[in-house]
Design a protein around this motif. Sequence first.
Motif, mmCIF file in Angstrom:
data_model
loop_
_atom_site.group_PDB
_atom_site.id
_atom_site.type_symbol
_atom_site.label_atom_id
_atom_site.label_comp_id
_atom_site.label_asym_id
_atom_site.label_seq_id
_atom_site.Cartn_x
_atom_site.Cartn_y
_atom_site.Cartn_z
ATOM 1 N N ILE A 1 0.864 -1.177 0.000
ATOM 2 C CA ILE A 1 0.000 0.000 0.000
ATOM 3 C C ILE A 1 0.901 1.228 0.000
ATOM 4 O O ILE A 1 1.670 1.440 0.950
ATOM 5 N N ARG B 1 -2.176 6.289 -0.852
ATOM 6 C CA ARG B 1 -3.241 6.100 0.136
ATOM 7 C C ARG B 1 -3.008 6.838 1.454
ATOM 8 O O ARG B 1 -3.775 6.682 2.396
ATOM 9 N N VAL C 1 -7.387 10.877 2.919
ATOM 10 C CA VAL C 1 -6.374 9.871 3.231
ATOM 11 C C VAL C 1 -5.663 10.249 4.535
ATOM 12 O O VAL C 1 -5.665 11.416 4.933
#
Length: 291
Positions: free
Chosen positions: A94, A121, A151
């Motif tokens: 991620i 992210r 985010v």
Amino acid sequence: MDIDDVVAIDVHTHAEISKNGHGSLSPALFGASEKYFKAHGHRQPSIAEMAAYYRERRMAAVVFTVDAEHATGHPRIANEEVAESCAEHGDVLIPFASVDPWKGRAGVREARRLVGEYGVRGFKFHPSIQGFAPNDPMAYPLYEVIEELGVPALFHTGQTGIGAGVPGGGGIRLKYSNPMLVDDVAVDFPELRIILAHPSFPWQDEALAVATHKPYVHIDLSGWSPKYFPPQLVRYANTLLKDKVLFGSDFPVITPDRWLADFAELEIKPEVRPKILKDNAAKLLGLVKTD
């Protein structure tokens, strides 16, 4: 990413080296960090190697670098490279980005582009290395766009091994990593999702107070072996903050294998363990639907 097939989410890992061999920090600061963590000569894995490591363990990992060009003069690893490399391994990795808040409007534009075009992210801040107080209005335009984009912002808190033992600490000022400075950010950006990274020595109680008081402030447990966690951190993780505490290792200087082995010996309630290891992070990062 098949979140059901993942057994844990490590929210704190570092991309230390680029594809062309450029380090995220200067050799002097890297050396101090290795000595501090007793990780002499540890390998600096590529992002592809990190993916293989976490895939083998059926874990996911948040990956980021630190952009501190203004304070250190050391060129960063490109956020685009981190994001693209993570996208190649989207089953386990991620991407977070790091934008030096001293970059002003250029940094704001970059943050918006990184989320919109590269699928970033979240964002990592290291106030001590970047040389800024988190509540400095200079950084507020950057927080504003991060809040708008929905985010998280992850802030290093507490002492750092980077610069430890170097004369003058390599110019790194610990005061900027007091979590009470992030409390101002949580007030001024009430919808911003915030992660306070690490047990925040010597400000552990301050971190617990902020996370208890502000609904969108979380704490990650990276950078320390769980056997050294302060007792009040364990107590709050088991109770008031059971939905806001996150597993993080600080890989590669601390491996998830070591962290998890020590975490298994910690007195954490059985119903809380899966929250810390996976469920809380999955909700915060938008990997599962929430009510």
